[in-house]
Write a protein that holds these residues in place. Structure first.
Motif, PDB file in Angstrom:
ATOM      1  N   MET A  91       0.829  -1.201   0.000  1.00  0.00           N
ATOM      2  CA  MET A  91       0.000   0.000   0.000  1.00  0.00           C
ATOM      3  C   MET A  91       0.868   1.258   0.000  1.00  0.00           C
ATOM      4  SD  MET A  91      -3.290  -0.994   2.365  1.00  0.00           S
ATOM      5  CE  MET A  91      -2.411  -1.800   3.682  1.00  0.00           C
ATOM      6  N   VAL A  92       1.930   1.245   0.791  1.00  0.00           N
ATOM      7  CA  VAL A  92       2.843   2.392   0.836  1.00  0.00           C
ATOM      8  C   VAL A  92       3.442   2.642  -0.542  1.00  0.00           C
ATOM      9  CG1 VAL A  92       5.049   3.226   1.764  1.00  0.00           C
ATOM     10  CG2 VAL A  92       3.344   2.222   3.298  1.00  0.00           C
ATOM     11  N   LYS A  93       3.875   1.583  -1.218  1.00  0.00           N
ATOM     12  CA  LYS A  93       4.461   1.708  -2.563  1.00  0.00           C
ATOM     13  C   LYS A  93       3.482   2.417  -3.498  1.00  0.00           C
ATOM     14  CE  LYS A  93       6.756  -1.738  -4.639  1.00  0.00           C
ATOM     15  NZ  LYS A  93       7.987  -1.397  -5.337  1.00  0.00           N
ATOM     16  N   VAL A  94       2.220   2.031  -3.452  1.00  0.00           N
ATOM     17  CA  VAL A  94       1.201   2.621  -4.327  1.00  0.00           C
ATOM     18  C   VAL A  94       0.924   4.069  -3.939  1.00  0.00           C
ATOM     19  CG1 VAL A  94      -1.201   2.461  -5.083  1.00  0.00           C
ATOM     20  CG2 VAL A  94       0.158   0.368  -4.805  1.00  0.00           C
ATOM     21  N   LEU A  95       0.700   4.300  -2.655  1.00  0.00           N
ATOM     22  CA  LEU A  95       0.376   5.646  -2.182  1.00  0.00           C
ATOM     23  C   LEU A  95       1.495   6.634  -2.485  1.00  0.00           C
ATOM     24  CD1 LEU A  95      -1.165   4.669   1.268  1.00  0.00           C
ATOM     25  CD2 LEU A  95      -2.424   5.433  -0.772  1.00  0.00           C
ATOM     26  N   GLU A  96       2.735   6.208  -2.296  1.00  0.00           N
ATOM     27  CA  GLU A  96       3.862   7.105  -2.550  1.00  0.00           C
ATOM     28  C   GLU A  96       4.024   7.441  -4.028  1.00  0.00           C
ATOM     29  OE1 GLU A  96       7.170   5.271  -0.476  1.00  0.00           O
ATOM     30  OE2 GLU A  96       6.681   6.402   1.351  1.00  0.00           O
ATOM     31  N   LYS A  97       3.412   6.670  -4.902  1.00  0.00           N
ATOM     32  CA  LYS A  97       3.405   6.980  -6.342  1.00  0.00           C
ATOM     33  C   LYS A  97       2.274   7.952  -6.681  1.00  0.00           C
ATOM     34  CE  LYS A  97       6.535   3.996  -7.995  1.00  0.00           C
ATOM     35  NZ  LYS A  97       7.614   4.288  -8.884  1.00  0.00           N
ATOM     36  N   GLY A  98       1.480   8.334  -5.670  1.00  0.00           N
ATOM     37  CA  GLY A  98       0.373   9.257  -5.900  1.00  0.00           C
ATOM     38  C   GLY A  98      -0.839   8.574  -6.510  1.00  0.00           C
ATOM     39  N   ILE A  99      -1.027   7.285  -6.167  1.00  0.00           N
ATOM     40  CA  ILE A  99      -2.123   6.498  -6.716  1.00  0.00           C
ATOM     41  C   ILE A  99      -2.995   6.000  -5.571  1.00  0.00           C
ATOM     42  CG2 ILE A  99      -2.700   4.415  -8.040  1.00  0.00           C
ATOM     43  CD1 ILE A  99       0.074   4.758  -9.439  1.00  0.00           C
ATOM     44  N   ASN A 100      -4.299   6.049  -5.749  1.00  0.00           N
ATOM     45  CA  ASN A 100      -5.256   5.563  -4.763  1.00  0.00           C
ATOM     46  C   ASN A 100      -5.179   4.039  -4.676  1.00  0.00           C
ATOM     47  OD1 ASN A 100      -6.827   8.174  -4.288  1.00  0.00           O
ATOM     48  ND2 ASN A 100      -6.903   7.958  -6.508  1.00  0.00           N
ATOM     49  N   VAL A 101      -5.501   3.501  -3.501  1.00  0.00           N
ATOM     50  CA  VAL A 101      -5.459   2.050  -3.324  1.00  0.00           C
ATOM     51  C   VAL A 101      -6.676   1.572  -2.537  1.00  0.00           C
ATOM     52  CG1 VAL A 101      -4.008   2.125  -1.249  1.00  0.00           C
ATOM     53  CG2 VAL A 101      -4.018   0.071  -2.648  1.00  0.00           C
ATOM     54  N   ILE A 102      -7.217   0.447  -2.984  1.00  0.00           N
ATOM     55  CA  ILE A 102      -8.278  -0.251  -2.266  1.00  0.00           C
ATOM     56  C   ILE A 102      -7.746  -1.642  -1.964  1.00  0.00           C
ATOM     57  CG2 ILE A 102     -10.630  -1.170  -2.358  1.00  0.00           C
ATOM     58  CD1 ILE A 102     -11.269   1.051  -4.407  1.00  0.00           C
ATOM     59  N   SER A 103      -7.763  -2.016  -0.692  1.00  0.00           N
ATOM     60  CA  SER A 103      -7.229  -3.307  -0.267  1.00  0.00           C
ATOM     61  C   SER A 103      -8.358  -4.235   0.164  1.00  0.00           C
ATOM     62  CB  SER A 103      -6.262  -3.114   0.904  1.00  0.00           C
ATOM     63  OG  SER A 103      -5.904  -4.367   1.459  1.00  0.00           O
ATOM     64  N   THR A 104      -8.223  -5.502  -0.223  1.00  0.00           N
ATOM     65  CA  THR A 104      -9.197  -6.511   0.202  1.00  0.00           C
ATOM     66  C   THR A 104      -8.768  -7.192   1.499  1.00  0.00           C
ATOM     67  OG1 THR A 104      -8.151  -8.283  -1.071  1.00  0.00           O
ATOM     68  CG2 THR A 104      -9.899  -7.010  -2.167  1.00  0.00           C
ATOM     69  N   ALA A 105      -7.631  -6.813   2.067  1.00  0.00           N
ATOM     70  CA  ALA A 105      -7.155  -7.443   3.303  1.00  0.00           C
ATOM     71  C   ALA A 105      -8.235  -7.366   4.381  1.00  0.00           C
ATOM     72  CB  ALA A 105      -5.872  -6.769   3.781  1.00  0.00           C
ATOM     73  N   GLU A 106      -8.559  -8.505   4.970  1.00  0.00           N
ATOM     74  CA  GLU A 106      -9.624  -8.548   5.979  1.00  0.00           C
ATOM     75  C   GLU A 106      -9.398  -7.550   7.109  1.00  0.00           C
ATOM     76  OE1 GLU A 106      -9.464 -12.958   4.656  1.00  0.00           O
ATOM     77  OE2 GLU A 106      -8.239 -11.164   4.438  1.00  0.00           O
ATOM     78  N   GLU A 107      -8.169  -7.461   7.595  1.00  0.00           N
ATOM     79  CA  GLU A 107      -7.878  -6.540   8.694  1.00  0.00           C
ATOM     80  C   GLU A 107      -8.041  -5.082   8.295  1.00  0.00           C
ATOM     81  OE1 GLU A 107      -4.782  -8.979  11.550  1.00  0.00           O
ATOM     82  OE2 GLU A 107      -4.044  -7.247  10.445  1.00  0.00           O
ATOM     83  N   MET A 108      -8.021  -4.795   7.007  1.00  0.00           N
ATOM     84  CA  MET A 108      -8.169  -3.411   6.557  1.00  0.00           C
ATOM     85  C   MET A 108      -9.597  -2.909   6.674  1.00  0.00           C
ATOM     86  SD  MET A 108      -5.395  -1.813   5.860  1.00  0.00           S
ATOM     87  CE  MET A 108      -5.995  -0.442   4.864  1.00  0.00           C
ATOM     88  N   ALA A 109     -10.541  -3.772   7.046  1.00  0.00           N
ATOM     89  CA  ALA A 109     -11.902  -3.297   7.307  1.00  0.00           C
ATOM     90  C   ALA A 109     -11.877  -2.301   8.473  1.00  0.00           C
ATOM     91  CB  ALA A 109     -12.833  -4.466   7.627  1.00  0.00           C
ATOM     92  N   TYR A 110     -11.011  -2.545   9.438  1.00  0.00           N
ATOM     93  CA  TYR A 110     -10.786  -1.616  10.547  1.00  0.00           C
ATOM     94  C   TYR A 110      -9.353  -1.815  11.044  1.00  0.00           C
ATOM     95  CZ  TYR A 110     -11.545   1.233  14.656  1.00  0.00           C
ATOM     96  OH  TYR A 110     -11.460   2.218  15.603  1.00  0.00           O
ATOM     97  N   PRO A 111      -8.391  -1.260  10.333  1.00  0.00           N
ATOM     98  CA  PRO A 111      -6.980  -1.521  10.650  1.00  0.00           C
ATOM     99  C   PRO A 111      -6.545  -1.019  12.023  1.00  0.00           C
ATOM    100  CG  PRO A 111      -7.151   0.227   9.025  1.00  0.00           C
ATOM    101  CD  PRO A 111      -8.535  -0.345   9.210  1.00  0.00           C
ATOM    102  N   HIS A 112      -7.266  -0.052  12.575  1.00  0.00           N
ATOM    103  CA  HIS A 112      -6.905   0.483  13.898  1.00  0.00           C
ATOM    104  C   HIS A 112      -7.009  -0.589  14.977  1.00  0.00           C
ATOM    105  CE1 HIS A 112      -6.477   4.675  12.694  1.00  0.00           C
ATOM    106  NE2 HIS A 112      -7.496   4.471  11.895  1.00  0.00           N
ATOM    107  N   ALA A 113      -7.828  -1.606  14.772  1.00  0.00           N
ATOM    108  CA  ALA A 113      -8.018  -2.649  15.784  1.00  0.00           C
ATOM    109  C   ALA A 113      -6.763  -3.493  15.975  1.00  0.00           C
ATOM    110  CB  ALA A 113      -9.195  -3.542  15.393  1.00  0.00           C
ATOM    111  N   GLN A 114      -6.151  -3.934  14.888  1.00  0.00           N
ATOM    112  CA  GLN A 114      -4.988  -4.817  14.978  1.00  0.00           C
ATOM    113  C   GLN A 114      -3.656  -4.091  14.807  1.00  0.00           C
ATOM    114  OE1 GLN A 114      -5.250  -8.068  15.814  1.00  0.00           O
ATOM    115  NE2 GLN A 114      -7.438  -7.700  15.986  1.00  0.00           N
ATOM    116  N   GLU A 115      -3.643  -3.058  13.994  1.00  0.00           N
ATOM    117  CA  GLU A 115      -2.391  -2.358  13.656  1.00  0.00           C
ATOM    118  C   GLU A 115      -2.586  -0.839  13.729  1.00  0.00           C
ATOM    119  OE1 GLU A 115       0.403  -3.872  13.266  1.00  0.00           O
ATOM    120  OE2 GLU A 115      -0.207  -5.935  12.839  1.00  0.00           O
TER     121      GLU A 115
END
Length: 143
Positions: free
Chosen positions: A92-116
């Motif tokens: 995600m960092v690689k994509v964001l730093e290129k100035g591109i939007n990202v949508i992740s299907t990672a289960e934990e990304m539904a609410y990343p603040h909980a685990q990370e």
């Protein structure tokens, strides 16, 4: 109307499902697909999906995500490679730093603040710094 250029990173069950859905939509173009599986690399996504190409541009599966991350040909990356925020984070960092939007299907990304929580804060900072967005859908291929 400007079409939205989409790169799919990960062409397993989720990536293929997203590609099939996108091919039926107006206003979007799949501009690239990245996967490391040797049976897919260099193959047409249309052959891999067993669908007709119709008027869609040809897209060959690439193993080199860097060659696909170009703001001129990519508006959004659909990241379908990992389940956990920690593992998806560098991608995600690689994509964001290129100035591109990202949508992740990672289960934990539904609410990343909980685990990370620290990684979630950092993703937010990097996205804002690059004037792009990051969205976690948090969905599993078996859903």
């Amino acid at each position: 109307m400007k079409k939205i250029n989409i790169v799919i990173w990960g062409f397993g069950a989720m990536g293929r499902g997203m590609a099939e859905m996108l091919l039926s939509k107006k206003g979007v173009i799949i501009s690239g697909v990245c996967d490391l599986h040797p049976d897919l690399v260099g193959k047409s996504i249309f052959n891999a999906l067993k669908v007709e190409r119709h008027n869609h541009p040809e897209v060959m599966v690439s193993s080199d995500i860097d060659s696909l991350l170009n703001k001129e040909t990519c508006d959004i990356v659909l990241l379908a490679t990992d389940s956990f925020t920690k593992k998806a984070y560098p991608k995600m960092v690689k994509v964001l730093e290129k100035g591109i939007n990202v949508i992740s299907t990672a289960e934990e990304m539904a609410y990343p603040h909980a685990q990370e929580p620290e990684l979630a804060k950092e993703l937010d900072r990097i996205a804002k710094e690059n004037n792009v967005t990051v969205l976690g859908t948090g969905i599993n291929p078996g859903f």
